[in-house]
Design an enzyme around this catalytic site. Structure first.
Site, short mmCIF file in Angstrom:
data_model
loop_
_atom_site.label_atom_id
_atom_site.label_comp_id
_atom_site.label_asym_id
_atom_site.label_seq_id
_atom_site.Cartn_x
_atom_site.Cartn_y
_atom_site.Cartn_z
N HIS A 36 -54.85 12.74 59.66
CA HIS A 36 -55.58 12.20 60.59
C HIS A 36 -56.65 12.72 61.68
O HIS A 36 -57.71 12.34 61.86
CB HIS A 36 -55.01 10.84 61.05
CG HIS A 36 -54.28 11.04 62.33
ND1 HIS A 36 -52.98 11.17 62.40
CD2 HIS A 36 -54.56 11.33 63.74
CE1 HIS A 36 -52.42 11.38 63.47
NE2 HIS A 36 -53.61 11.44 64.45
N ASP A 64 -49.11 12.54 56.42
CA ASP A 64 -50.05 12.92 57.69
C ASP A 64 -49.94 14.29 57.78
O ASP A 64 -49.25 14.78 58.80
CB ASP A 64 -49.54 12.01 58.81
CG ASP A 64 -50.88 12.02 59.83
OD1 ASP A 64 -51.85 12.55 59.38
OD2 ASP A 64 -50.35 11.78 61.03
N GLN A 108 -51.95 10.03 72.85
CA GLN A 108 -53.31 10.47 72.22
C GLN A 108 -53.77 11.87 72.63
O GLN A 108 -53.67 12.40 73.87
CB GLN A 108 -54.30 9.46 72.75
CG GLN A 108 -54.50 8.18 72.15
CD GLN A 108 -53.08 7.39 72.18
OE1 GLN A 108 -52.63 7.13 73.11
NE2 GLN A 108 -52.47 7.03 71.02
N GLY A 109 -54.23 12.66 71.61
CA GLY A 109 -54.58 13.72 71.84
C GLY A 109 -53.59 15.03 71.41
O GLY A 109 -54.05 16.18 71.57
N ASP A 110 -52.19 14.40 71.13
CA ASP A 110 -51.41 15.54 70.94
C ASP A 110 -50.91 15.33 69.41
O ASP A 110 -50.35 16.32 68.92
CB ASP A 110 -49.76 14.82 71.47
CG ASP A 110 -50.02 15.07 72.77
OD1 ASP A 110 -50.45 16.04 73.56
OD2 ASP A 110 -49.30 13.98 73.54
N SER A 111 -51.71 14.75 68.75
CA SER A 111 -51.62 14.66 67.18
C SER A 111 -51.57 16.00 66.44
O SER A 111 -52.47 16.86 66.88
CB SER A 111 -52.69 13.80 66.56
OG SER A 111 -52.26 12.25 66.48
#
Length: 288
Positions: free
Chosen positions: A83, A134, A229-232
């Protein structure tokens, strides 16, 4: 009503000016005030396989344009979340200034290197509704040292046993409310039983569907320590091996809503095919 949160920093409608805060696509409450919810600062020298995905064209100069994480699995190969490579994040076609930052603790320092991405392979079977599959592979324009490559935990590895202590790394949101910082942090979590995530994210839930075998559940029963958020795409590591990639969840650090990771053992075979036998990632001894 809960909203599913894929843990990438989605591109803002208007690119942020240098020094401005970058709002996430969805803000969610959390229960801690440190990067990687409930985390602590860490020097990248202790986790040299942890890298930042950046695009200044898409996200501005704030925090070097960081929007996702990744992990080095080969001298020219970085594993991240599919993603993170979606068109609404990196553009369609992908932005030409997509780079991977290696060897840098503070995103605003001159430490380490900015390496251009030469090629992107995103899993064609990724399902944005269920979050299955993912993962994506980035090919770097130049190699990194072998010492930066982390071993992968294959099927049957004891690192996947529920109760195992694990660590997640990233530069993501500190509070779930767009409080992004620029220094690498980590959080200690535990591998949780599949049943816990199956109950939290059953088939048909708005957040996504937890699928044992291809996903991994990790966090704390009481919440408080989690990715955000931002760690994906960033690494979840146990016993010195990569076991998961930050993928999705409901909020950040919420009790009863554990973090969900792409299970690395389910990725190994595909990863070897994508990279080719001559560039196959290193697996821990005994890994299948």
């Amino acid at each position: 009503m809960r909203r599913r949160i894929a843990r990438a920093l989605a591109r803002p409608l208007v690119l942020a000016a240098a020094g401005a805060a970058i709002p996430p696509a969805t803000a969610a409450p959390a229960v801690a005030d440190s990067i990687v919810i409930g985390g602590f600062p860490v020097d990248v020298a202790h986790s040299p396989w942890t890298v930042a995905l950046v695009s200044r064209d898409r996200f501005g100069g704030t925090r070097a344009g960081q929007f996702c994480g990744g992990v080095v699995v080969g001298r020219t190969a970085v594993l991240t979340a599919a993603h993170c490579m979606a068109g609404e994040v990196v553009g369609a076609p992908p932005t030409r200034d997509l780079k991977v930052i290696t060897g840098r603790t503070d995103l605003l320092s001159r430490q380490g290197k900015d390496i251009p991405v030469r090629a992107i392979w995103a899993n064609p079977h990724y399902d944005a509704d269920t979050n299955a599959g993912d993962f994506a592979v980035l090919t770097l324009a130049e190699p990194v040292p072998q010492s930066s490559v982390i071993p992968l935990a294959g099927a049957g590895d004891p690192a996947y046993v529920p109760g195992t202590s694990a660590t997640v790394y990233g530069w993501g949101d500190t509070t779930g409310t767009a409080a992004y910082a620029h220094s690498l942090h980590a959080a200690r979590v535990h591998v949780l039983p599949d049943g816990r995530c199956e109950r939290a994210y059953p088939s048909g839930s708005e957040d996504g569907t937890y699928t044992a075998g291809s996903m991994l559940c990790a966090g704390e029963a009481t919440g408080g320590r989690d990715a955000c958020q931002g760690d994906s795409g960033g690494p979840l590591v146990a016993r010195g091996r990569l076991i998961g990639l930050v993928s999705w969840g409901s909020g950040c650090g919420r009790a009863g809503s554990p973090g969900v990771y792409t299970r690395v053992s389910d990725v190994v075979r595909t990863l070897r095919q994508v990279l080719g036998a001559d560039k196959a990632p290193h697996r821990a001894p005994g890994a299948s």
